[in-house]
Design a protein around this motif. Structure first.
Motif, PDB file in Angstrom:
ATOM      1  N   THR A 246       0.856  -1.185   0.000  1.00 22.57           N
ATOM      2  CA  THR A 246       0.000   0.000   0.000  1.00 22.57           C
ATOM      3  C   THR A 246       0.893   1.236   0.000  1.00 22.57           C
ATOM      4  O   THR A 246       2.076   1.183   0.327  1.00 22.57           O
ATOM      5  CB  THR A 246      -0.909   0.029   1.233  1.00 22.57           C
ATOM      6  OG1 THR A 246      -0.090   0.084   2.410  1.00 22.57           O
ATOM      7  CG2 THR A 246      -1.809  -1.193   1.279  1.00 22.57           C
ATOM      8  N   LEU A 247       0.295   2.362  -0.369  1.00 26.03           N
ATOM      9  CA  LEU A 247       1.000   3.644  -0.358  1.00 26.03           C
ATOM     10  C   LEU A 247       0.314   4.572   0.626  1.00 26.03           C
ATOM     11  O   LEU A 247      -0.915   4.670   0.653  1.00 26.03           O
ATOM     12  CB  LEU A 247       1.002   4.276  -1.758  1.00 26.03           C
ATOM     13  CG  LEU A 247       1.833   3.560  -2.827  1.00 26.03           C
ATOM     14  CD1 LEU A 247       1.605   4.211  -4.184  1.00 26.03           C
ATOM     15  CD2 LEU A 247       3.313   3.595  -2.474  1.00 26.03           C
ATOM     16  N   GLY A 248       1.099   5.236   1.452  1.00 19.46           N
ATOM     17  CA  GLY A 248       0.574   6.220   2.371  1.00 19.46           C
ATOM     18  C   GLY A 248       1.189   7.577   2.094  1.00 19.46           C
ATOM     19  O   GLY A 248       1.861   7.787   1.088  1.00 19.46           O
ATOM     20  N   THR A 249       0.971   8.526   2.974  1.00 18.34           N
ATOM     21  CA  THR A 249       1.554   9.860   2.821  1.00 18.34           C
ATOM     22  C   THR A 249       2.258  10.267   4.105  1.00 18.34           C
ATOM     23  O   THR A 249       1.935   9.784   5.193  1.00 18.34           O
ATOM     24  CB  THR A 249       0.467  10.902   2.495  1.00 18.34           C
ATOM     25  OG1 THR A 249      -0.490  10.945   3.561  1.00 18.34           O
ATOM     26  CG2 THR A 249      -0.220  10.582   1.179  1.00 18.34           C
ATOM     27  N   SER A 250       3.255  11.131   3.955  1.00 17.61           N
ATOM     28  CA  SER A 250       3.924  11.728   5.102  1.00 17.61           C
ATOM     29  C   SER A 250       4.282  13.159   4.739  1.00 17.61           C
ATOM     30  O   SER A 250       4.315  13.533   3.557  1.00 17.61           O
ATOM     31  CB  SER A 250       5.187  10.945   5.479  1.00 17.61           C
ATOM     32  OG  SER A 250       6.128  10.985   4.417  1.00 17.61           O
ATOM     33  N   THR A 251       4.514  13.956   5.776  1.00 16.69           N
ATOM     34  CA  THR A 251       4.815  15.378   5.571  1.00 16.69           C
ATOM     35  C   THR A 251       6.201  15.685   6.100  1.00 16.69           C
ATOM     36  O   THR A 251       6.571  15.254   7.197  1.00 16.69           O
ATOM     37  CB  THR A 251       3.774  16.255   6.293  1.00 16.69           C
ATOM     38  OG1 THR A 251       2.472  15.936   5.788  1.00 16.69           O
ATOM     39  CG2 THR A 251       4.057  17.736   6.034  1.00 16.69           C
ATOM     40  N   TRP A 252       6.959  16.421   5.290  1.00 23.39           N
ATOM     41  CA  TRP A 252       8.312  16.808   5.678  1.00 23.39           C
ATOM     42  C   TRP A 252       8.545  18.238   5.207  1.00 23.39           C
ATOM     43  O   TRP A 252       8.468  18.534   4.014  1.00 23.39           O
ATOM     44  CB  TRP A 252       9.332  15.851   5.057  1.00 23.39           C
ATOM     45  CG  TRP A 252      10.749  16.060   5.529  1.00 23.39           C
ATOM     46  CD1 TRP A 252      11.194  16.012   6.803  1.00 23.39           C
ATOM     47  CD2 TRP A 252      11.888  16.348   4.699  1.00 23.39           C
ATOM     48  NE1 TRP A 252      12.534  16.243   6.853  1.00 23.39           N
ATOM     49  CE2 TRP A 252      13.006  16.453   5.573  1.00 23.39           C
ATOM     50  CE3 TRP A 252      12.082  16.515   3.346  1.00 23.39           C
ATOM     51  CZ2 TRP A 252      14.277  16.732   5.112  1.00 23.39           C
ATOM     52  CZ3 TRP A 252      13.352  16.784   2.889  1.00 23.39           C
ATOM     53  CH2 TRP A 252      14.445  16.903   3.761  1.00 23.39           C
ATOM     54  N   PHE A 253       8.773  19.147   6.173  1.00 24.92           N
ATOM     55  CA  PHE A 253       8.930  20.571   5.871  1.00 24.92           C
ATOM     56  C   PHE A 253       7.754  21.092   5.040  1.00 24.92           C
ATOM     57  O   PHE A 253       7.922  21.756   4.021  1.00 24.92           O
ATOM     58  CB  PHE A 253      10.249  20.836   5.141  1.00 24.92           C
ATOM     59  CG  PHE A 253      11.461  20.740   6.028  1.00 24.92           C
ATOM     60  CD1 PHE A 253      11.823  21.781   6.865  1.00 24.92           C
ATOM     61  CD2 PHE A 253      12.218  19.581   6.042  1.00 24.92           C
ATOM     62  CE1 PHE A 253      12.939  21.676   7.680  1.00 24.92           C
ATOM     63  CE2 PHE A 253      13.336  19.466   6.860  1.00 24.92           C
ATOM     64  CZ  PHE A 253      13.698  20.522   7.694  1.00 24.92           C
ATOM     65  N   ASP A 254       6.545  20.752   5.488  1.00 26.06           N
ATOM     66  CA  ASP A 254       5.297  21.211   4.873  1.00 26.06           C
ATOM     67  C   ASP A 254       5.090  20.673   3.463  1.00 26.06           C
ATOM     68  O   ASP A 254       4.236  21.172   2.717  1.00 26.06           O
ATOM     69  CB  ASP A 254       5.230  22.745   4.843  1.00 26.06           C
ATOM     70  CG  ASP A 254       5.211  23.345   6.247  1.00 26.06           C
ATOM     71  OD1 ASP A 254       4.625  22.705   7.143  1.00 26.06           O
ATOM     72  OD2 ASP A 254       5.780  24.444   6.429  1.00 26.06           O
ATOM     73  N   GLN A 255       5.869  19.674   3.045  1.00 27.62           N
ATOM     74  CA  GLN A 255       5.690  19.056   1.744  1.00 27.62           C
ATOM     75  C   GLN A 255       5.160  17.639   1.933  1.00 27.62           C
ATOM     76  O   GLN A 255       5.627  16.906   2.803  1.00 27.62           O
ATOM     77  CB  GLN A 255       7.017  19.015   0.969  1.00 27.62           C
ATOM     78  CG  GLN A 255       7.618  20.378   0.687  1.00 27.62           C
ATOM     79  CD  GLN A 255       6.771  21.181  -0.285  1.00 27.62           C
ATOM     80  OE1 GLN A 255       6.220  20.635  -1.238  1.00 27.62           O
ATOM     81  NE2 GLN A 255       6.658  22.479  -0.036  1.00 27.62           N
ATOM     82  N   THR A 256       4.160  17.252   1.121  1.00 28.52           N
ATOM     83  CA  THR A 256       3.553  15.935   1.229  1.00 28.52           C
ATOM     84  C   THR A 256       4.197  14.973   0.249  1.00 28.52           C
ATOM     85  O   THR A 256       4.396  15.303  -0.930  1.00 28.52           O
ATOM     86  CB  THR A 256       2.040  16.019   0.952  1.00 28.52           C
ATOM     87  OG1 THR A 256       1.445  16.918   1.893  1.00 28.52           O
ATOM     88  CG2 THR A 256       1.389  14.649   1.087  1.00 28.52           C
ATOM     89  N   PHE A 257       4.535  13.756   0.743  1.00 33.90           N
ATOM     90  CA  PHE A 257       5.171  12.746  -0.081  1.00 33.90           C
ATOM     91  C   PHE A 257       4.420  11.434   0.059  1.00 33.90           C
ATOM     92  O   PHE A 257       3.803  11.156   1.096  1.00 33.90           O
ATOM     93  CB  PHE A 257       6.629  12.526   0.337  1.00 33.90           C
ATOM     94  CG  PHE A 257       7.500  13.750   0.181  1.00 33.90           C
ATOM     95  CD1 PHE A 257       8.186  13.973  -0.994  1.00 33.90           C
ATOM     96  CD2 PHE A 257       7.608  14.672   1.224  1.00 33.90           C
ATOM     97  CE1 PHE A 257       8.988  15.085  -1.138  1.00 33.90           C
ATOM     98  CE2 PHE A 257       8.410  15.789   1.082  1.00 33.90           C
ATOM     99  CZ  PHE A 257       9.095  16.003  -0.101  1.00 33.90           C
TER     100      PHE A 257
END
Length: 280
Positions: A246-257
């Motif tokens: 599966t693919l999820g999302t994470s945030t790093w320095f206000d950017q979503t990946f």
């Protein structure tokens, strides 16, 4: 044409010799007192180098073609100074004026023509004198002389409504042509035809008035992020493998990946997460 000055007038303008040389936009006579061009050689007919080949016992040779080699223009000048200090200062100025490379070389008797050249050599002045004659050698890797005047030719419609123009070249060699075309209405195609070939731009089969977008946005990163996981899709790079991740999302320095997660049993024939976006 001769220039006369009334005897009652003060005259300070430098009268340039007919063959005075402008190097990179500067006439040396205007910068160095006592300097004067005497004569110039090497800017007349271009030399040619012929390439041919000998064929066994046949008479003569087989002509293959010719080329124009570089040319060297020699400027012979006179320099007179009243003191040794002025003499040395004149050569310091001359070195500064001639230091640039691949510059426009213009002669006073042809102000509308120019060469492209670089100063490469000079004669050695005789010692112990402040009045000398010498030579300056200008190397032109491109032997051609160019015109400073831009010629314009306007195309006119012929009997069939096709725009035609006759370009007249009075020079000794071929030159490139710049085309400037202004549309009065929408057009998807331009063709320029001559006895040298054809240039085509655009799509000849495009109907007039049919709009075409130059760029279209087909998808963004958020289109992928907002898609659901596709566990039944096909990995087109590895079609024999199943999709178990599966693919999820994470945030790093206000950017979503997008990030990779795992669900279900994983084997050597399984791949990670997949989301499928159908592009139009």
């Amino acid at each position: 044409m001769y220039e006369f000055v009334d005897t009652d007038e003060m005259y300070t303008k430098t009268i340039l010799p007919a063959e005075a040389m402008s190097y990179n936009g500067v006439f040396i006579e205007n910068e160095i007192p006592g300097y004067r061009t005497l004569y110039v050689s090497g800017r007349e007919l271009m030399e040619s180098e012929v390439q041919d080949e000998t064929i066994n016992l046949l008479d003569g040779t087989n002509y293959l073609g010719k080329r124009y080699p570089p040319r060297t223009i020699t400027v012979t000048y006179q320099l007179i100074a009243s003191t040794c200090l002025e003499f040395r200062d004149s050569f310091n100025k001359l070195n500064r004026l001639l230091k640039d490379e691949q510059v426009k070389i213009i002669f006073n008797d042809e102000p509308d023509k120019y060469f492209i050249g670089t100063k490469i050599g000079n004669s050695i002045p005789s010692p112990g004198s402040n009045s000398i004659t010498g030579n300056i050698e200008i190397y032109c890797s491109n032997p051609f002389k160019y015109s400073d005047i831009l010629k314009e030719f306007i195309a006119e419609p012929n009997d069939n409504g096709v725009l035609e123009v006759t370009v007249i070249n009075d020079g000794s060699v071929s030159v490139p042509i710049d085309y400037e075309i202004t549309h009065n209405a929408e057009s998807g195609f331009i063709g320029v035809v001559s006895d040298k070939g054809t240039m085509q731009f655009g799509k000849i089969d495009e109907a007039d008035k049919e709009p075409y977008e130059q760029n279209e946005r087909l998808g963004t990163l958020w289109d992928f992020i907002n898609l659901p996981n596709d566990t039944n899709g096909t990995d087109y790079m590895h079609p024999s493998h199943s999709v178990k991740g599966t693919l999820g999302t994470s945030t790093w320095f206000d950017q979503t990946f997008l990030t990779l997660g795992v669900s279900g049993p994983i084997s050597s024939s399984s791949n990670g997460g997949l989301r499928t976006l159908i592009l139009p």
